[in-house]
Write a protein that holds these residues in place. Sequence first.
Motif, PDB file in Angstrom:
ATOM      1  N   ASN A  97      -3.243   2.792  -9.059  1.00 53.98           N
ATOM      2  CA  ASN A  97      -3.207   1.365  -9.377  1.00 53.98           C
ATOM      3  C   ASN A  97      -4.394   0.967 -10.270  1.00 53.98           C
ATOM      4  O   ASN A  97      -4.526  -0.169 -10.685  1.00 53.98           O
ATOM      5  CB  ASN A  97      -3.232   0.564  -8.064  1.00 53.98           C
ATOM      6  N   ASN A 130      -9.881   1.889  -8.754  1.00 49.66           N
ATOM      7  CA  ASN A 130     -11.081   2.699  -8.622  1.00 49.66           C
ATOM      8  C   ASN A 130     -11.714   3.006  -9.976  1.00 49.66           C
ATOM      9  O   ASN A 130     -12.932   2.975 -10.118  1.00 49.66           O
ATOM     10  CB  ASN A 130     -10.735   3.996  -7.881  1.00 49.66           C
ATOM     11  N   THR A 134     -10.765  11.317  -3.012  1.00 44.92           N
ATOM     12  CA  THR A 134     -10.553   9.950  -2.528  1.00 44.92           C
ATOM     13  C   THR A 134     -10.120   9.855  -1.068  1.00 44.92           C
ATOM     14  O   THR A 134     -10.324   8.827  -0.430  1.00 44.92           O
ATOM     15  CB  THR A 134      -9.517   9.273  -3.423  1.00 44.92           C
ATOM     16  N   SER A 140       0.807  -1.213   0.000  1.00 46.26           N
ATOM     17  CA  SER A 140       0.000   0.000   0.000  1.00 46.26           C
ATOM     18  C   SER A 140       0.842   1.264   0.000  1.00 46.26           C
ATOM     19  O   SER A 140       1.965   1.282   0.492  1.00 46.26           O
ATOM     20  CB  SER A 140      -0.911  -0.003   1.234  1.00 46.26           C
TER      21      SER A 140
HETATM   22  N1  F0G Z   1      -6.460   8.493  -4.160  1.00 46.04           N
HETATM   23  C1  F0G Z   1      -6.030   8.008  -2.992  1.00 46.04           C
HETATM   24  C2  F0G Z   1      -6.196   8.862  -1.783  1.00 46.04           C
HETATM   25  C3  F0G Z   1      -5.455   6.727  -2.917  1.00 46.04           C
HETATM   26  O1  F0G Z   1      -5.050   6.260  -1.746  1.00 46.04           O
HETATM   27  C4  F0G Z   1      -5.315   5.964  -4.095  1.00 46.04           C
HETATM   28  C5  F0G Z   1      -4.699   4.647  -4.068  1.00 46.04           C
HETATM   29  C6  F0G Z   1      -5.784   6.527  -5.288  1.00 46.04           C
HETATM   30  C7  F0G Z   1      -6.354   7.783  -5.287  1.00 46.04           C
HETATM   31  C8  F0G Z   1      -5.711   5.804  -6.585  1.00 46.04           C
HETATM   32  O2  F0G Z   1      -6.679   4.811  -6.665  1.00 46.04           O
HETATM   33  O3  F0G Z   1      -5.155   2.907  -7.084  1.00 46.04           O
HETATM   34  O4  F0G Z   1      -7.607   2.676  -7.388  1.00 46.04           O
HETATM   35  O5  F0G Z   1      -6.253   4.045  -8.973  1.00 46.04           O
HETATM   36  N2  F0G Z   1      -4.122   4.169  -3.050  1.00 46.04           N
HETATM   37  C9  F0G Z   1      -3.625   2.789  -2.953  1.00 46.04           C
HETATM   38  C10 F0G Z   1      -3.199   2.489  -1.523  1.00 46.04           C
HETATM   39  C11 F0G Z   1      -2.663   2.409  -3.964  1.00 46.04           C
HETATM   40  O6  F0G Z   1      -2.365   1.605  -1.312  1.00 46.04           O
HETATM   41  O7  F0G Z   1      -3.755   3.080  -0.611  1.00 46.04           O
HETATM   42  P1  F0G Z   1      -6.419   3.518  -7.595  1.00 46.04           P
END
Ligand code: F0G
Length: 481
Positions: free
Chosen positions: A311, A314, A446, A206
């Motif tokens: 990644n 979402n 997010t 993560s």
């Molecule tokens: N925004 C936030 C705050 C995130 O934590 C993440 C991904 C994303 C956007 C991107 O989303 O990966 O689905 O395209 N965080 C992951 C983590 C990788 O380990 O918390 P995504």
Amino acid sequence: MSKALTPEAIEVLGTVSLRCVECSALYAGIEAGWKPRYRCDCGGVLDMEMKSNLLKPQGTSSTSTAGTIDVFSSFEPDSDLVPPAGAILRQLFDERAATPPIWSISADSMLLDYSGVWRYRELILPVPEQYIVSRPEGNTGLYPVGMENCGNGRSGQRQIGLYAGLERLFLKHEGENPTGSFKDRGMTVGVTMANLLGAQAVACASTGNTSASLASYAAQAGMRSIVFLPAGNVSAGKLAQTLAYGATTIQIDGDFDDAMHLVEKVCEELGIYLLNSLNPYRIEGQKAIGFEILQQLDWQAPDWLVLPAGNLGNTSAIGKAFRQAYQLSLISHMPRFASIQAAGANPFYRSFMQGFARQEQVHAHTIASAIKIGNPVSYTRARRVIEESDGIVEEVSDEEILAAKTVIDRSGLGCEPASAATLAGIRKLVERGVIKRDERVVGVLTGNLLKDSHTGIPVGSQFDAPVVEASIEAVRKVLSQ
Ligand code: F0G
């Protein structure tokens, strides 16, 4: 992983199958040896499919599963009077959303109706209630912040619409989830599946939000959690959460992509249940962001859905939710998707710019540590969403991210840096004329502001504000500056 599955687990797994997004190979939800499967033999990632006929426009009957509701059982097949599946589901979801839980008599099923994930359980995963691990999550705000749709009492928030150049803009604040990010939506389903399978330990790699969410949900279910973090690249707030919830935290000498590679191997070798978004059940839970947005908009799909992309879980999940809502006639059109990447962590953008001719990888660099990812796991799933929605991938610089974050923070909403990529991307796409000023746009924030309380906090604010004497004169002097 426990050897003996319960009859309920066998029944649930019997209602789903897993399809490879690369070669379309189909695997049973449960295979010989009961070993969880995260990838196809060809290496492709897997997408969960329900064996019920729920996604046919005219509903007849869904496969009945212990503890779940068969919403179509009262309708005769092939009758002219059969209402579209979407209308039945819409009524069901709206009834559940309208009933607040009454704690003095609350039963688990009421809590599930209140969850912004399990409220849509017919479209997520059919699981008997007693296995579900829920806070509950979801029910996050959808804020009208456009120049036209922002009310007079919120003129501070209208600054966001002005900055974006949009009349009708909504921000869905997923930072209002229990652990402060959208990850809780996928995690409630992932940890529920771990619980159903009798897993003793769960793991993930993560950039900080997934680990905080996993640690919290695993603690709630009494499971051990093990997280792999890229050393020095996780914000203090996320690390503090992860440690406080009791996860075994392994900081590795490498970046997120190295950690991701490692965790897959560790889970395979040591029989630990993997809960990255590689896990198809996580994606099913994250779909609920899309369903909840639609419900809050009275099932009127927006013209655009804009979100930050790392990644790519979402993008894949919300895209799948809208696709299913469209197939069920819950909505009349698909919105166009815009996935926004940081310019220094832009493999998806690079692929998009070549018409997706090849999957790119980069060595990622960005101030937005949550999306500092160079080799996204859900590339193919997300590519499908961009292609089928006539969508777009955009990149924004760290400066653009920080400028957008300041606008969101100063409006009183606040968000973490990665989330601000959404607004930076919207502004850029409006300037380029891709998004029209009068189109209806939903942007996803997010993560919560407190996730990263250092990056992008403007100079001159709380951290370096001078300490003044406790007197009226001193205050007068400060206010006159
Ligand atoms: N925004 C936030 C705050 C995130 O934590 C993440 C991904 C994303 C956007 C991107 O989303 O990966 O689905 O395209 N965080 C992951 C983590 C990788 O380990 O918390 P995504």
